[in-house]
Design a protein around this motif. Sequence first.
Motif, PDB file in Angstrom:
ATOM      1  N   ASN B 116       1.145  -1.158  -0.117  1.00  0.00           N
ATOM      2  CA  ASN B 116       0.414   0.397   0.000  1.00  0.00           C
ATOM      3  C   ASN B 116       0.898   1.680   0.051  1.00  0.00           C
ATOM      4  OD1 ASN B 116      -2.282   1.589   0.013  1.00  0.00           O
ATOM      5  ND2 ASN B 116      -2.107   1.202   2.173  1.00  0.00           N
ATOM      6  N   ASP B 117       2.195   1.325  -0.573  1.00  0.00           N
ATOM      7  CA  ASP B 117       2.516   2.687  -1.047  1.00  0.00           C
ATOM      8  C   ASP B 117       1.099   3.740  -1.241  1.00  0.00           C
ATOM      9  OD1 ASP B 117       6.073   3.198  -2.057  1.00  0.00           O
ATOM     10  OD2 ASP B 117       4.069   5.163  -2.781  1.00  0.00           O
ATOM     11  N   PRO B 118       1.894   4.672  -0.875  1.00  0.00           N
ATOM     12  CA  PRO B 118       0.199   5.771  -1.697  1.00  0.00           C
ATOM     13  C   PRO B 118       1.185   5.934  -2.913  1.00  0.00           C
ATOM     14  CG  PRO B 118       2.264   7.062   0.229  1.00  0.00           C
ATOM     15  CD  PRO B 118       2.870   5.071   0.278  1.00  0.00           C
ATOM     16  N   ALA B 119       1.900   5.584  -4.026  1.00  0.00           N
ATOM     17  CA  ALA B 119       2.000   6.820  -5.089  1.00  0.00           C
ATOM     18  C   ALA B 119       1.880   4.787  -5.817  1.00  0.00           C
ATOM     19  CB  ALA B 119       3.301   7.053  -5.146  1.00  0.00           C
ATOM     20  N   ALA B 120       1.191   4.135  -5.021  1.00  0.00           N
ATOM     21  CA  ALA B 120       0.899   2.450  -6.156  1.00  0.00           C
ATOM     22  C   ALA B 120       0.054   3.097  -6.641  1.00  0.00           C
ATOM     23  CB  ALA B 120       0.994   1.701  -5.340  1.00  0.00           C
ATOM     24  N   ALA B 141     -13.527  -6.096   1.845  1.00  0.00           N
ATOM     25  CA  ALA B 141     -13.397  -5.091   1.020  1.00  0.00           C
ATOM     26  C   ALA B 141     -12.289  -4.087   0.697  1.00  0.00           C
ATOM     27  CB  ALA B 141     -15.296  -5.015   1.645  1.00  0.00           C
ATOM     28  N   ALA B 142     -12.261  -3.924  -0.584  1.00  0.00           N
ATOM     29  CA  ALA B 142     -11.168  -2.615  -0.428  1.00  0.00           C
ATOM     30  C   ALA B 142     -11.239  -1.495   0.190  1.00  0.00           C
ATOM     31  CB  ALA B 142     -10.955  -2.422  -2.041  1.00  0.00           C
ATOM     32  N   ASP B 143     -12.904  -0.702   0.227  1.00  0.00           N
ATOM     33  CA  ASP B 143     -13.110   0.229   1.327  1.00  0.00           C
ATOM     34  C   ASP B 143     -12.646  -0.022   2.756  1.00  0.00           C
ATOM     35  OD1 ASP B 143     -14.695   1.838  -0.288  1.00  0.00           O
ATOM     36  OD2 ASP B 143     -15.991   0.532   0.035  1.00  0.00           O
ATOM     37  N   GLU B 144     -12.780  -1.208   3.570  1.00  0.00           N
ATOM     38  CA  GLU B 144     -12.000  -1.741   4.485  1.00  0.00           C
ATOM     39  C   GLU B 144     -10.422  -1.636   4.681  1.00  0.00           C
ATOM     40  OE1 GLU B 144     -15.016  -1.063   7.015  1.00  0.00           O
ATOM     41  OE2 GLU B 144     -16.332  -0.597   4.355  1.00  0.00           O
ATOM     42  N   TYR B 145      -9.892  -2.360   3.385  1.00  0.00           N
ATOM     43  CA  TYR B 145      -8.595  -2.505   3.818  1.00  0.00           C
ATOM     44  C   TYR B 145      -7.268  -1.485   3.328  1.00  0.00           C
ATOM     45  CZ  TYR B 145      -5.022  -5.270   1.487  1.00  0.00           C
ATOM     46  OH  TYR B 145      -3.206  -6.021   1.677  1.00  0.00           O
ATOM     47  N   LYS B 147      -5.559   1.199   5.121  1.00  0.00           N
ATOM     48  CA  LYS B 147      -5.477   2.310   6.150  1.00  0.00           C
ATOM     49  C   LYS B 147      -5.064   3.303   6.145  1.00  0.00           C
ATOM     50  CE  LYS B 147      -8.605  -0.831   8.455  1.00  0.00           C
ATOM     51  NZ  LYS B 147     -10.022  -0.343   8.349  1.00  0.00           N
ATOM     52  N   GLY B 148      -4.374   3.606   5.330  1.00  0.00           N
ATOM     53  CA  GLY B 148      -3.511   5.113   5.327  1.00  0.00           C
ATOM     54  C   GLY B 148      -1.896   4.634   3.975  1.00  0.00           C
ATOM     55  N   LEU B 149      -1.249   5.053   4.997  1.00  0.00           N
ATOM     56  CA  LEU B 149       0.579   5.228   4.235  1.00  0.00           C
ATOM     57  C   LEU B 149       1.142   4.477   4.422  1.00  0.00           C
ATOM     58  CD1 LEU B 149       2.015   8.699   5.251  1.00  0.00           C
ATOM     59  CD2 LEU B 149       1.253   7.660   3.243  1.00  0.00           C
ATOM     60  N   PHE B 150       1.352   3.245   3.493  1.00  0.00           N
ATOM     61  CA  PHE B 150       1.719   1.948   4.016  1.00  0.00           C
ATOM     62  C   PHE B 150       0.874   0.804   4.997  1.00  0.00           C
ATOM     63  CE2 PHE B 150       4.908   4.747   2.618  1.00  0.00           C
ATOM     64  CZ  PHE B 150       5.817   3.469   1.470  1.00  0.00           C
ATOM     65  N   GLU B 151      -0.526   1.524   5.510  1.00  0.00           N
ATOM     66  CA  GLU B 151      -1.473   0.556   6.195  1.00  0.00           C
ATOM     67  C   GLU B 151      -2.575  -0.064   4.928  1.00  0.00           C
ATOM     68  OE1 GLU B 151      -2.478   1.479  10.077  1.00  0.00           O
ATOM     69  OE2 GLU B 151      -0.581   3.434   9.992  1.00  0.00           O
ATOM     70  N   GLY B 208      -2.766   7.916   1.645  1.00  0.00           N
ATOM     71  CA  GLY B 208      -2.679   7.037   0.815  1.00  0.00           C
ATOM     72  C   GLY B 208      -4.271   7.010  -0.330  1.00  0.00           C
ATOM     73  N   VAL B 209      -4.188   6.023  -0.155  1.00  0.00           N
ATOM     74  CA  VAL B 209      -5.179   6.077  -1.796  1.00  0.00           C
ATOM     75  C   VAL B 209      -6.416   7.013  -1.243  1.00  0.00           C
ATOM     76  CG1 VAL B 209      -6.177   4.241  -1.891  1.00  0.00           C
ATOM     77  CG2 VAL B 209      -6.715   4.861  -3.803  1.00  0.00           C
ATOM     78  N   PHE B 210      -7.101   7.610  -1.759  1.00  0.00           N
ATOM     79  CA  PHE B 210      -8.795   7.734  -1.166  1.00  0.00           C
ATOM     80  C   PHE B 210     -10.265   7.872  -2.904  1.00  0.00           C
ATOM     81  CE2 PHE B 210      -6.788  11.617  -2.510  1.00  0.00           C
ATOM     82  CZ  PHE B 210      -7.541  12.546  -2.610  1.00  0.00           C
ATOM     83  N   ARG B 211     -11.056   7.913  -2.172  1.00  0.00           N
ATOM     84  CA  ARG B 211     -11.763   8.385  -3.030  1.00  0.00           C
ATOM     85  C   ARG B 211     -12.869   9.579  -3.181  1.00  0.00           C
ATOM     86  NH1 ARG B 211     -16.936   3.747  -1.861  1.00  0.00           N
ATOM     87  NH2 ARG B 211     -18.031   5.515  -3.608  1.00  0.00           N
ATOM     88  N   TRP B 212     -12.821  10.266  -4.463  1.00  0.00           N
ATOM     89  CA  TRP B 212     -13.092  11.015  -4.912  1.00  0.00           C
ATOM     90  C   TRP B 212     -14.646  12.408  -4.648  1.00  0.00           C
ATOM     91  CZ3 TRP B 212     -11.987  15.138  -9.853  1.00  0.00           C
ATOM     92  CH2 TRP B 212     -11.898  16.626  -8.928  1.00  0.00           C
ATOM     93  N   ALA B 213     -15.148  11.578  -3.740  1.00  0.00           N
ATOM     94  CA  ALA B 213     -16.930  12.273  -3.901  1.00  0.00           C
ATOM     95  C   ALA B 213     -18.099  12.768  -4.787  1.00  0.00           C
ATOM     96  CB  ALA B 213     -17.251  11.901  -1.643  1.00  0.00           C
ATOM     97  N   ALA B 214     -17.126  14.192  -5.019  1.00  0.00           N
ATOM     98  CA  ALA B 214     -17.663  15.131  -5.777  1.00  0.00           C
ATOM     99  C   ALA B 214     -17.831  14.850  -6.694  1.00  0.00           C
ATOM    100  CB  ALA B 214     -17.102  16.760  -4.776  1.00  0.00           C
TER     101      ALA B 214
END
Lengths: 164, 268
Positions: B116-120, B141-145, B147-151, B208-214
Amino acid sequence: MAAVSMTVNGKAVTGDIEPRTLLVQFLRENLRLTGTHVGCDTSQCGACVVHMDGRAIKACTILALQCERAQVTTIEGLANGAELHPMQAAFREHHGLQCGFCTPGMIMTAVDIVNRKGNSLDEHTIRNELEGNLCRCTGYHNIVKAIAAGAQAMGHGLVAQAAE
Amino acid sequence: MYAFAYHRPTSVRQAANLLGKLDEAKIVAGGHTLLPTMKQRLAAPANLVDLNGVNELRGIERSGRSVTIGAMTTHAEVAESADVKAAIPALAELAEMIGDPAVRHRGTIGGSVANNDPAADYPAACLALGATIVTNKRKIAADEYFKGLFETALGDGEIVTKVSFPIPQKAAYMKFRNPASRYALVGVFVAKRAAEIRVAVTGAGQNGVFRWAAAEEALKKRFAAKSLEGLAHPAEGLNGDIHADVTYRAHLIGVMARRAVAAATDRE
Ligand SMILES: Cc1cc2nc3c(=O)[nH]c(=O)nc-3n(C[C@H](O)[C@H](O)[C@H](O)COP(=O)(O)OP(=O)(O)OC[C@H]3O[C@@H](n4cnc5c(N)ncnc54)[C@H](O)[C@@H]3O)c2cc1C
Ligand code: FES
Ligand code: FES
């Protein structure tokens, strides 16, 4: 120490090594095949590229123990005796090198490109495929030309291919 | 690199046993994150458990609704897979954009999602497609998986065995590469499924990775690049560094999102 055995350039080799020995160290220090170079410690430069089971890999980013029973080909395994492999000949012909430090990795990568993408390679494809090989001398232009020509020559079977 | 003992199990069960009983044991998959880190002495496991001998972790399976990829499948295998290209072309294209050919010949999807590299790149695909990360213990589920930088949600010694991607109606990934490392400066994966539209952003977030809700909201009205015109991602929460400051990354998110939607809608 741990025992390792693999095939390098068609010859069966064995070694008794520390588990932390990288493939590139095993090749250079144990087998004295010093054509494979080390240009960085971040897995980015490609000077160490060899083929493992027919695919280009960075020998600095794999343990020798992970190559147990694998077929490894290094730059020393390409030529047929005194006769250069067509890709090596193309690098010479097209001045695809200056200091030569990156050249073994460039050539091993180039042969892998041909194995995967065939003998007619356009400039865009070659440049894209060279993402993982850095050269500090040439500016790449002649490397790209050499690879295009070498790829064609490999197709014509001008020179018998080394065993992979 | 510090010394360690090397182990090569041939089944997931053996690997799990080794990880359970050995001190300071770490999995090595493609090694393209772990070995450079060990060379720099930023990681020093006492035991390495190599998954390369575990054949049950390789391979790609396509069913009617999903594509499931074994953890030890390399980036090159995903990029070349006829099944992935046919079912989720965006995923094959993403794999083809990772690093360089030699990296793709060794690096694995399991290693990428575990790290889970933030740039992967893969984390963006997992989140946008609503993937399920399957481990030797459970399904996450990916949504729960992520968790943050390398986490991640992975527990100690837990092994990712496969990743299952539902097949979307439309999807595309656009990546603005860092020209030196080839990691994502910003990467945006958009996916349209029957029930929902998702936009996942990698490379840009402080966590790390996130969803853009707008953007997801805007695309609900119409799934077209036009729907995102004028929509800018705020700079808060983004990562700024020598490669790109926060405003530039925020700008790139908008650009990559529009390009990704355009690519997804242009696909036959
Ligand atoms: C030059 C270079 C360029 C790169 N460019 C990119 C890029 O553009 N985009 C990108 O996304 N990545 C990039 N990478 C990273 C590459 O994709 C790695 O392969 C990947 O991040 C890690 O996968 P791996 O199989 O090599 O894992 P490893 O390095 O073997 O392992 C990484 C971590 O995951 C753990 N792990 C591995 N497999 C499992 C498993 N099945 N279950 C649980 N834990 C596990 C390990 O213990 C370790 O902590 C690049 C790497 C290099 C060297
Ligand atoms: S020495 Fe292997 S990539 Fe630089
Ligand atoms: S010829 Fe000198 S590094 Fe390429």
